[in-house]
Design an enzyme around this catalytic site. Sequence first.
Site, short mmCIF file in Angstrom:
data_model
loop_
_atom_site.label_atom_id
_atom_site.label_comp_id
_atom_site.label_asym_id
_atom_site.label_seq_id
_atom_site.Cartn_x
_atom_site.Cartn_y
_atom_site.Cartn_z
N CYS A 59 0.29 -1.43 -0.13
CA CYS A 59 -0.16 0.05 -0.14
C CYS A 59 0.69 1.41 0.01
CB CYS A 59 -1.00 -0.02 1.00
SG CYS A 59 -0.03 0.30 3.03
N HIS A 84 -2.15 2.02 6.70
CA HIS A 84 -2.13 2.15 5.69
C HIS A 84 -2.09 4.07 5.31
CE1 HIS A 84 -4.15 1.22 1.92
NE2 HIS A 84 -5.39 1.94 2.02
N ASP A 112 -6.73 6.26 -3.61
CA ASP A 112 -6.26 4.90 -2.77
C ASP A 112 -6.14 3.68 -4.06
OD1 ASP A 112 -5.51 2.66 -1.25
OD2 ASP A 112 -7.22 2.91 0.14
#
Length: 284
Positions: free
Chosen positions: A78, A117, A149
């Site tokens: 991520c 995250h 994202d």
Amino acid sequence: MSDFFDIDSYLNRIGLPAPTDEQRYQDGLILLRDIMAAHSRTIPFENLDIVLKRNLPVSLESMELEAKMVAGGRGGYCFENNLLLCFALRALGFGVTPMLARVRWNKPPGDPQPLGHLVLLVTLPQWPVSAATPFSGQLSVAGTPYLADVGFAGTNSIAPVAAASAEVQQLPEGHFRLLSEPFGCTGSGGMYSAELGQPLPPPLSDKQFVLQRQVRGTWRDLYMVRNEPACDADISQANWYNCTHPDARFVSSFFVSRVVGDERHHIVNGSYIFRKPDGSINEE
């Protein structure tokens, strides 16, 4: 973290041409959608280096991300995927603010996870006020924020989520919404209920906000975002935890995920899983 970035090589990697001024300044939202979709369908989510304990902690410097994920044809997890997108969008004139988030998807309610995250709050490119000539077309709306994202590996959207309103949004994968929350809230769904007819303030009006997705008629939290810019030190600390701490899921489990057409394909340890557009899941 350096912002030096080879935008031409990145666009070539994801299969998009260099945008025109009209695409950047008049159709910025369309350009953002196109970039996110192309990135998601080209650059996989993967944590191979972490599982193999290779070159840790994972580097988040722009030149090293380019070498690995652009020139090297690899993917990343991520922090790598979203920072690569961050550097690319900034190179194209978008305003980008990284923010840290706590994952809630498939986590017990009231059991807050680390800020593990990274997401991006994005505003559209604006024609420079110092430009010698005025822009001839209709400019994009200034300052409208979007949540971007490309690093959540499966349950988020490959499209930007409008962050100025708590209204339900129809995105390629289904219905999503953003709700504001007071600082410290750990429950599911925030403090406001559209179903009960209570007011829904703008998502960015409080200390944190939550991204939700509707699954079989029920709103479920994906993650809570702390509503403040994440500085380099905070990002580095969260990245270090995620790629080195024995309790971090990326250290003990192998993940690969990629969007193929409208399907999500995943390898999780020894299982191959793909999710169809209708939400059905096949596992092999």
